[in-house]
Structure formats: structure tokens, C-alpha cells
Design a protein around this motif. Structure first.
Motif, PDB file in Angstrom:
ATOM      1  N   GLN A  24       6.484   8.443  -8.844  1.00 38.21           N
ATOM      2  CA  GLN A  24       6.766   7.424  -9.856  1.00 38.21           C
ATOM      3  C   GLN A  24       7.888   6.527  -9.342  1.00 38.21           C
ATOM      4  OE1 GLN A  24       7.231   8.367 -14.189  1.00 38.21           O
ATOM      5  NE2 GLN A  24       9.388   8.270 -13.656  1.00 38.21           N
ATOM      6  N   VAL A  25       7.799   5.244  -9.667  1.00 36.19           N
ATOM      7  CA  VAL A  25       8.875   4.294  -9.389  1.00 36.19           C
ATOM      8  C   VAL A  25       9.235   3.642 -10.709  1.00 36.19           C
ATOM      9  CG1 VAL A  25       9.550   2.189  -8.188  1.00 36.19           C
ATOM     10  CG2 VAL A  25       8.086   3.836  -7.028  1.00 36.19           C
ATOM     11  N   GLU A  27       0.965  -0.763 -15.151  1.00 33.27           N
ATOM     12  CA  GLU A  27       0.250  -0.167 -14.038  1.00 33.27           C
ATOM     13  C   GLU A  27       0.043  -1.190 -12.927  1.00 33.27           C
ATOM     14  OE1 GLU A  27      -3.966   2.079 -13.125  1.00 33.27           O
ATOM     15  OE2 GLU A  27      -3.327   1.786 -15.186  1.00 33.27           O
ATOM     16  N   ILE A  28       0.218  -0.752 -11.693  1.00 32.87           N
ATOM     17  CA  ILE A  28       0.008  -1.612 -10.536  1.00 32.87           C
ATOM     18  C   ILE A  28      -0.970  -0.925  -9.589  1.00 32.87           C
ATOM     19  CG2 ILE A  28       2.256  -2.729 -10.725  1.00 32.87           C
ATOM     20  CD1 ILE A  28       3.250  -0.909  -8.467  1.00 32.87           C
ATOM     21  N   ARG A  47      10.644   0.409  -1.133  1.00 35.37           N
ATOM     22  CA  ARG A  47      11.873  -0.338  -1.455  1.00 35.37           C
ATOM     23  C   ARG A  47      12.814   0.440  -2.374  1.00 35.37           C
ATOM     24  NH1 ARG A  47       9.129  -6.234  -2.529  1.00 35.37           N
ATOM     25  NH2 ARG A  47       8.698  -6.658  -0.341  1.00 35.37           N
ATOM     26  N   ALA A  48      12.284   1.387  -3.127  1.00 38.83           N
ATOM     27  CA  ALA A  48      13.084   2.124  -4.113  1.00 38.83           C
ATOM     28  C   ALA A  48      13.977   3.154  -3.435  1.00 38.83           C
ATOM     29  CB  ALA A  48      12.148   2.826  -5.108  1.00 38.83           C
ATOM     30  N   GLU A  89       2.848   1.330  -3.200  1.00 45.64           N
ATOM     31  CA  GLU A  89       3.413   1.754  -1.916  1.00 45.64           C
ATOM     32  C   GLU A  89       4.557   0.843  -1.491  1.00 45.64           C
ATOM     33  OE1 GLU A  89       2.997   4.580  -0.488  1.00 45.64           O
ATOM     34  OE2 GLU A  89       1.306   5.206  -1.741  1.00 45.64           O
ATOM     35  N   THR A  90       4.433  -0.454  -1.748  1.00 47.33           N
ATOM     36  CA  THR A  90       5.517  -1.388  -1.445  1.00 47.33           C
ATOM     37  C   THR A  90       6.744  -1.073  -2.288  1.00 47.33           C
ATOM     38  OG1 THR A  90       3.974  -3.124  -0.804  1.00 47.33           O
ATOM     39  CG2 THR A  90       6.183  -3.833  -1.445  1.00 47.33           C
TER      40      THR A  90
END
Length: 56
Positions: free
Chosen positions: A3-4, A37-38, A49-50, A44-45
């Protein structure tokens, strides 16, 4: 499972199964989250970055 979470300041925190023993992720089947939702590539991008949540 991963999760991000994107904060209001634009910062992103990534968590995974190891982080959820007492705080499971949001119920992604809940209709209020469907607009967030993406797709796989976008996720993945965002994951790359997170940063990890600080311990404690």
C-alpha cells in the motif's frame, strides 16, 4: 500486498504485510476508496518514490 498512502503535503508512505499486524490497510473494496485506485504502472512508480514509515 502493498500500500502507498499519499499525504496532503504530497509525501508518500509505503507499507506492506509486515507493517500491518495491528493496523491493516484500508478496505479497498469500500466504495469510498474506488476513486483512489490506480493502475499497476502508476502504483509501481508511487511505490518507488515513497518512503517507509518510521518505526514506532
Amino acid at each position: 500486498m502493498r500500500q502507498v498512502e499519499i499525504g496532503v503535503d504530497g509525501g508518500a508512505v509505503k507499507t506492506s504485510v509486515e507493517d500491518w499486524p495491528f493496523n491493516p490497510p484500508f478496505d479497498l473494496h469500500d466504495p469510498q476508496y474506488s476513486a483512489m485506485e490506480i493502475g499497476r504502472d502508476g502504483f509501481e512508480t508511487a511505490w518507488q518514490r515513497a518512503h517507509r514509515a518510521p518505526d514506532g
